[in-house]
Write a protein that holds these residues in place. Structure first.
Motif, PDB file in Angstrom:
ATOM      1  N   PRO A  87      22.963  29.762  62.433  1.00 25.31           N
ATOM      2  CA  PRO A  87      24.336  29.706  61.926  1.00 25.31           C
ATOM      3  C   PRO A  87      24.962  31.082  61.751  1.00 25.31           C
ATOM      4  O   PRO A  87      26.146  31.275  62.019  1.00 25.31           O
ATOM      5  N   ARG A  88      24.185  32.055  61.330  1.00 22.92           N
ATOM      6  CA  ARG A  88      24.726  33.406  61.146  1.00 22.92           C
ATOM      7  C   ARG A  88      25.234  33.975  62.465  1.00 22.92           C
ATOM      8  O   ARG A  88      26.357  34.489  62.557  1.00 22.92           O
ATOM      9  N   ARG A  89      24.420  33.885  63.490  1.00 24.12           N
ATOM     10  CA  ARG A  89      24.825  34.439  64.790  1.00 24.12           C
ATOM     11  C   ARG A  89      25.971  33.636  65.387  1.00 24.12           C
ATOM     12  O   ARG A  89      26.911  34.190  65.963  1.00 24.12           O
ATOM     13  N   LEU A  90      25.910  32.320  65.245  1.00 24.95           N
ATOM     14  CA  LEU A  90      26.978  31.489  65.794  1.00 24.95           C
ATOM     15  C   LEU A  90      28.304  31.779  65.085  1.00 24.95           C
ATOM     16  O   LEU A  90      29.362  31.869  65.731  1.00 24.95           O
ATOM     17  N   ALA A  91      28.267  31.933  63.771  1.00 23.92           N
ATOM     18  CA  ALA A  91      29.488  32.237  63.025  1.00 23.92           C
ATOM     19  C   ALA A  91      30.096  33.554  63.486  1.00 23.92           C
ATOM     20  O   ALA A  91      31.327  33.695  63.564  1.00 23.92           O
ATOM     21  N   SER A  92      29.255  34.530  63.817  1.00 23.69           N
ATOM     22  CA  SER A  92      29.747  35.808  64.307  1.00 23.69           C
ATOM     23  C   SER A  92      30.475  35.642  65.636  1.00 23.69           C
ATOM     24  O   SER A  92      31.562  36.195  65.837  1.00 23.69           O
ATOM     25  N   VAL A  93      29.889  34.869  66.535  1.00 24.47           N
ATOM     26  CA  VAL A  93      30.527  34.626  67.830  1.00 24.47           C
ATOM     27  C   VAL A  93      31.853  33.891  67.646  1.00 24.47           C
ATOM     28  O   VAL A  93      32.878  34.248  68.258  1.00 24.47           O
ATOM     29  N   MET A  94      31.856  32.888  66.776  1.00 24.27           N
ATOM     30  CA  MET A  94      33.072  32.114  66.549  1.00 24.27           C
ATOM     31  C   MET A  94      34.180  32.977  65.953  1.00 24.27           C
ATOM     32  O   MET A  94      35.358  32.848  66.317  1.00 24.27           O
ATOM     33  N   ALA A  95      33.827  33.867  65.043  1.00 24.22           N
ATOM     34  CA  ALA A  95      34.832  34.741  64.438  1.00 24.22           C
ATOM     35  C   ALA A  95      35.450  35.659  65.481  1.00 24.22           C
ATOM     36  O   ALA A  95      36.669  35.897  65.485  1.00 24.22           O
ATOM     37  N   ARG A  96      34.622  36.167  66.372  1.00 24.76           N
ATOM     38  CA  ARG A  96      35.127  37.078  67.401  1.00 24.76           C
ATOM     39  C   ARG A  96      35.987  36.336  68.424  1.00 24.76           C
ATOM     40  O   ARG A  96      37.014  36.856  68.872  1.00 24.76           O
ATOM     41  N   LEU A  97      35.603  35.121  68.758  1.00 26.52           N
ATOM     42  CA  LEU A  97      36.446  34.313  69.645  1.00 26.52           C
ATOM     43  C   LEU A  97      37.752  33.946  68.949  1.00 26.52           C
ATOM     44  O   LEU A  97      38.823  33.945  69.569  1.00 26.52           O
ATOM     45  N   GLY A  98      37.668  33.630  67.663  1.00 29.48           N
ATOM     46  CA  GLY A  98      38.861  33.241  66.918  1.00 29.48           C
ATOM     47  C   GLY A  98      39.896  34.346  66.829  1.00 29.48           C
ATOM     48  O   GLY A  98      41.087  34.072  66.607  1.00 29.48           O
ATOM     49  N   ALA A  99      39.476  35.587  67.017  1.00 30.07           N
ATOM     50  CA  ALA A  99      40.399  36.721  66.931  1.00 30.07           C
ATOM     51  C   ALA A  99      41.124  37.001  68.249  1.00 30.07           C
ATOM     52  O   ALA A  99      41.959  37.907  68.298  1.00 30.07           O
ATOM     53  N   ILE A 100      40.826  36.249  69.292  1.00 31.88           N
ATOM     54  CA  ILE A 100      41.479  36.459  70.599  1.00 31.88           C
ATOM     55  C   ILE A 100      42.730  35.603  70.647  1.00 31.88           C
ATOM     56  O   ILE A 100      42.646  34.369  70.682  1.00 31.88           O
ATOM     57  N   PRO A 101      43.915  36.181  70.646  1.00 34.02           N
ATOM     58  CA  PRO A 101      45.153  35.413  70.446  1.00 34.02           C
ATOM     59  C   PRO A 101      45.420  34.351  71.507  1.00 34.02           C
ATOM     60  O   PRO A 101      45.928  33.269  71.174  1.00 34.02           O
ATOM     61  N   HIS A 102      45.105  34.620  72.777  1.00 32.47           N
ATOM     62  CA  HIS A 102      45.488  33.680  73.826  1.00 32.47           C
ATOM     63  C   HIS A 102      44.517  32.520  74.003  1.00 32.47           C
ATOM     64  O   HIS A 102      44.779  31.616  74.798  1.00 32.47           O
TER      65      HIS A 102
END
Length: 371
Positions: free
Chosen positions: A176-191
């Motif tokens: 969950p820790r690593r997955l949350a990191s990936v999701m946060a970084r994807l969530g920051a991509i506006p398009h």
């Protein structure tokens, strides 16, 4: 079989290593000897199965071992190694769907303009014997950070990409820790509009669908999940409970199924699966014709057989329960629908339309748009 499997969940491997069961209770089947001891493989074949294991990784989760009703049934054949895997046909390929041909950076496949595949890990909870990535899965753990960063930078720099598909391996084997990191970084991509997961975990290792995992999957983007499952027998009580947890978390569910000879290549078996999925609030999405992965010829049926099955299913099921029957064109040219054709041209140029019972009806199509 059930007595030889102890309950619990495998843990994520350190970066660069294949996952192994944690200490204590978890014990997946990972060697020919273990499959023989569980009564799932013939001792006579043990030596040859050692050759199979040298070529392709073995892993059957405790949940799937418990789901087996009899050796050689529709669950067992998906995960138990067979000597037939040593037969490589001339048309079979190491990279049958062209992942490598469309990789702008390591760990990323960009085959379609608006979406990319992010290979977040090469670890799975099970190693399906027909897997189209069977020569690479199990070789290492999560995508190394430098490669993950390069992949995410590529997505951020490519505005045409609206959807990221997390796959592998299986992305839900990440902590969950690593997955949350990936999701946060994807969530920051506006398009980006959509983050889609392709996973076996809710079915083959339902105990991993925990509150922590569900929290890690949260995003301001639209999150969808495609469950890979091929036989209704896989949908155990625990698997159905895991699907309910995903539904309760607000994640829309689709399914992906592979057409497999001797496992589900008949209308009755697929009808049972698709009805079970609909009851579990999972929309059947794709029925894949089996890819040309090495050593999988014994699983492949003909396209004509698949089309006939789809014709039969259309007469039995609502459109909501019918997936699209597709072929992933070898070489990385993309998926195309290969379902039965319901339109024919009559001699006078009008259309003839075939109904679910097989009867033909004339249809007058306007020769030019009206108005």
């Amino acid at each position: 079989m059930k007595d030889l499997i102890k309950d619990s969940a495998p843990t994520e491997a350190p970066q660069g290593q294949a996952a192994e069961p944690s200490g204590g209770q978890a014990r997946a089947l990972t060697t020919p000897a273990q499959f023989v001891a569980a009564g799932l493989a013939d001792p006579v074949d043990a030596a040859a199965l050692g050759q199979v294991a040298a070529e392709f990784k073995l892993r059957m989760s405790p949940e799937m071992a418990r789901a087996v009703a009899a050796p050689g049934d529709g669950v067992a054949r998906q995960f138990v190694p067979e000597v037939a895997e040593l037969t490589i046909r001339p048309e079979e390929l190491a990279d049958p769907i062209g992942d490598d041909a469309h990789a702008p950076v390591p760990g990323l496949t960009h085959r379609y303009p608006d979406r990319v595949i992010l290979h977040a890990t090469k670890t799975c909870e099970v190693y399906c014997r027909f897997c189209f990535r069977r020569e690479v899965v199990g070789e290492e753990g999560a995508l190394p950070e430098a490669e993950m960063a390069a992949a995410l930078d590529y997505v951020a720099a490519t505005p045409a990409v609206r959807e990221v598909i997390l796959t592998g391996g299986d992305p839900l084997t990440l902590s969950p820790r690593r997955l949350a990191s990936v999701m946060a970084r994807l969530g920051a991509i506006p398009h980006l509009d959509v983050i889609r997961f392709h996973t076996r975990v809710p079915v083959v290792a339902p105990e991993k669908v925990t509150p922590d995992l569900l929290a890690a999957m949260e995003s301001d983007k639209a999150v969808w999940l495609v469950v890979h499952t091929n036989h209704a027998q896989e949908l155990t009580e625990a698997a159905q409970a895991a699907l309910r947890r995903l539904v309760a978390a607000g994640i829309p569910l689709l399914s992906q199924t592979v057409l497999l000879r001797g496992i589900n290549d008949d209308p009755d078996t697929l009808e049972a699966l698709f009805r079970a999925l609909i009851r579990a609030k999972v929309k059947p999405y794709y029925l894949h014709h089996c890819d040309l992965a090495k050593g999988t010829g014994h699983f492949r049926t003909t396209i004509a057989r698949g089309q006939a099955i789809m014709t039969a299913l259309r007469a039995r099921l609502s459109g909501m329960a019918l997936p699209a029957y597709v072929l992933d064109i070898p070489g990385g040219y993309g998926k195309v629908p290969i379902g039965p054709d319901y339109l024919l041209r009559a001699a006078d140029g009008l259309w003839q339309v075939r109904d679910p019972k097989g009867d033909l009806h004339r249809y007058a199509d306007p020769s030019a748009p009206l108005g």
